[in-house]
Structures are given as structure tokens and as C-alpha cells.
Scaffold this motif. Structure first.
Motif, short mmCIF file in Angstrom:
data_model
loop_
_atom_site.label_atom_id
_atom_site.label_comp_id
_atom_site.label_asym_id
_atom_site.label_seq_id
_atom_site.Cartn_x
_atom_site.Cartn_y
_atom_site.Cartn_z
N ASP A 192 0.89 -1.17 0.00
CA ASP A 192 0.00 0.00 0.00
C ASP A 192 0.92 1.21 0.00
O ASP A 192 1.44 1.61 1.04
CB ASP A 192 -0.91 -0.01 1.23
CG ASP A 192 -1.72 1.29 1.38
OD1 ASP A 192 -1.38 2.29 0.73
OD2 ASP A 192 -2.67 1.29 2.17
N PHE B 30 -3.94 4.27 1.93
CA PHE B 30 -4.72 4.31 3.18
C PHE B 30 -5.23 5.72 3.48
O PHE B 30 -6.41 5.91 3.79
CB PHE B 30 -3.86 3.80 4.34
CG PHE B 30 -4.60 3.65 5.64
CD1 PHE B 30 -5.07 2.41 6.05
CD2 PHE B 30 -4.82 4.74 6.48
CE1 PHE B 30 -5.76 2.26 7.25
CE2 PHE B 30 -5.50 4.61 7.68
CZ PHE B 30 -5.97 3.36 8.07
N ARG C 244 -11.72 3.07 6.18
CA ARG C 244 -10.40 2.52 6.51
C ARG C 244 -10.48 1.15 7.19
O ARG C 244 -9.74 0.24 6.82
CB ARG C 244 -9.60 3.54 7.33
CG ARG C 244 -9.22 4.76 6.52
CD ARG C 244 -8.66 5.90 7.35
NE ARG C 244 -8.35 7.05 6.50
CZ ARG C 244 -7.94 8.23 6.96
NH1 ARG C 244 -7.82 8.43 8.27
NH2 ARG C 244 -7.69 9.21 6.11
N TYR D 63 -11.31 -1.40 4.56
CA TYR D 63 -10.14 -1.66 3.71
C TYR D 63 -9.18 -2.63 4.40
O TYR D 63 -8.72 -3.61 3.80
CB TYR D 63 -9.46 -0.34 3.39
CG TYR D 63 -8.08 -0.46 2.82
CD1 TYR D 63 -7.85 -1.14 1.62
CD2 TYR D 63 -6.98 0.11 3.47
CE1 TYR D 63 -6.57 -1.24 1.09
CE2 TYR D 63 -5.72 0.03 2.95
CZ TYR D 63 -5.51 -0.65 1.76
OH TYR D 63 -4.24 -0.76 1.24
N ALA D 64 -8.85 -2.37 5.66
CA ALA D 64 -7.93 -3.25 6.38
C ALA D 64 -8.47 -4.66 6.48
O ALA D 64 -7.73 -5.64 6.36
CB ALA D 64 -7.66 -2.68 7.78
N VAL E 289 3.07 -0.67 4.28
CA VAL E 289 2.23 0.51 4.09
C VAL E 289 3.08 1.77 4.16
O VAL E 289 3.92 1.92 5.06
CB VAL E 289 1.13 0.59 5.17
CG1 VAL E 289 0.27 1.84 4.98
CG2 VAL E 289 0.27 -0.66 5.17
N CYS F 134 2.00 5.70 4.47
CA CYS F 134 0.79 6.48 4.74
C CYS F 134 1.19 7.84 5.28
O CYS F 134 1.97 7.92 6.24
CB CYS F 134 -0.08 5.73 5.75
SG CYS F 134 -1.49 6.65 6.38
#
Length: 235
Positions: free
Chosen positions: A124, A128, A136, A139-140, A155, A157
Motif C-alpha cells: 500500500d 490508506f 479505513r 479496507y484493512a 504501508v 501512509c
């Protein structure tokens, strides 16, 4: 309050339009793709060198495809997904130009139906923080569903720290950690890093938001991000 003083409506960002010469945010005069630096993110290169990608790799929110192209060029089996069809079209063109086979799809990152239990690694790179708060956790959880036990999630972010992007485009570390943990991800590393972006064409946005991002030796913006490593917990 004049129009120039009003905060931007980030929820109305048109990610598809900006790939075809339109405006990303009304009033921001952004007609470039701010994250399209024409090559893989420096952190993604480093993550690959550290062995963060193995087996079936998902590049979620792939944008114009440079990260996916880089990973495929390193021999990884990559599926690249974005909600913006114009982004996926550009990514396909870049993969074809590089002579690489990558599976591309237009899909909602909060759903990912049809990909259950498929991936061993997930990247990602700046997705995010683009999602509205209520999306969110969805999505997770979707990432958990589409990965296998022990899968690795990496990730990048935008971080809610001094010098970072304005809220809601920057995320407090506590929120990011809690969202991933509650969805079945065990965080093994969380530290600050930097994300490279396009400077030219972003002037009005940075002026309105009061940002003065650092520029690197290539003239690219360098904005603070959380770099997170997480491992999928069974269940």
C-alpha cells in the motif's frame, strides 16, 4: 470566507479525472498526478531489497503502475489494482512498454471480492490516507480476507506530524495502528519515512494549505509518511 480561504473538499477528489488532464481537487489547480514521479517510490525499492515481497504480490492503489512495474521487473508475480480506471489504463501501458506481465484490475479496495485468500504480500503505497475514515477499517479487513496466513503488508501512509500533509490526508499513528490491529494485522515495525512527490503544479495547493515541503536533489517533494510492516494473523 473567500474561496481561497476555504478548506479543500478532499472527499470530492477526482482520482480518475487527474489522470486525463482534469483537476484533482476543485480550486487546487492540480492538473498533474502528484504521486507520479516516473519511477518506483524510493521506499518501495528499499522494501523489495529487504525481502518484503514474496509469492503472489498485491499492489493496492497502484496508480500509474511504476511500483508494480518495478516489482514485476524484479521477478515478482504482481496483481495491481486501483479504483481509477484511467490509472489502470496508464499502468497497463507502462507494463507493456517494459515488456512485463502484470495482472491489472479496477476494483474497490474496501471490498476486493473475488480475491479471497490469494496473496502472500501486499504493498500500500499511499492509499490508506486517501480513504475516508469510515472506509479505513473496511479496507484493512478486505486486505486480511484476500491474503494468506503469515502474509506481509507494507504501508506508506501520510503521517500526522509537523511538516506533513493537512488532515484528513495525514493519519495519526494511533489510528493507523489501531485500524490494522483490529483487522487482524500484527504490526512489526512503524517508523517515519518520506514519500517522493511531484512539486511542479502543486504550488497553489501548498500555498493554500500552508505547506512548505522539503525538496530533494531531483526537485521532488519529500513528505513524511508512516512506514509500517505488518503480518497477517490467522483468523
Amino acid at each position: 470566507m473567500s474561496d481561497s480561504d476555504k478548506p479543500f473538499d478532499y472527499a470530492a477528489a477526482d482520482f480518475n479525472s487527474v489522470y486525463t488532464g482534469g483537476e484533482l481537487l476543485e480550486g487546487a489547480a492540480i492538473k498533474v498526478v502528484p504521486w507520479d514521479i516516473g519511477e518506483a517510490q524510493p521506499d518501495v525499492v528499499e522494501l523489495e531489497q529487504k525481502g518484503r515481497f514474496s509469492g503472489a504480490v498485491l499492489d493496492i492503489g497502484c496508480g500509474p503502475g511504476d511500483n508494480a512495474v518495478f516489482l514485476a521487473g524484479r521477478g515478482h508475480r504482481v496483481t495491481a489494482i486501483d479504483a481509477a480506471s484511467a490509472a489502470v489504463d496508464q499502468a497497463r501501458e507502462r507494463a507493456a512498454a517494459a515488456g512485463l506481465e502484470i495482472e491489472f484490475a479496477v476494483a474497490d479496495a474496501t471490498d476486493l471480492a473475488g480475491y479471497e485468500g490469494r496473496f502472500d504480500s501486499v504493498l500500500d503505497s499511499a492509499l490508506f490516507h486517501t480513504l475516508p475514515g469510515p472506509a479505513r477499517p473496511l479496507y484493512a479487513a478486505a486486505l486480511h480476507r484476500v491474503t494468506r496466513p503469515g502474509a506481509q503488508l507494507s504501508v506508506l501512509c501520510f503521517a500526522d506530524v509537523p511538516g506533513g500533509m493537512p488532515a484528513p490526508l495525514s493519519v495519526p499513528g494511533e489510528e493507523l495502528r489501531a485500524t490494522l490491529t483490529e483487522a487482524g494485522w500484527e504490526i512489526t515495525l512503524m517508523e517515519l519515512s518520506e514519500y517522493a512527490g511531484v512539486a511542479v503544479g502543486m504550488e497553489k495547493f501548498f500555498e493554500r494549505t500552508g505547506q512548505r515541503p522539503r525538496l530533494d536533489d531531483k526537485g521532488r517533494t519529500r513528505l513524511p509518511v508512516w512506514k509500517v510492516f505488518a503480518e497477517r494473523v490467522s483468523g
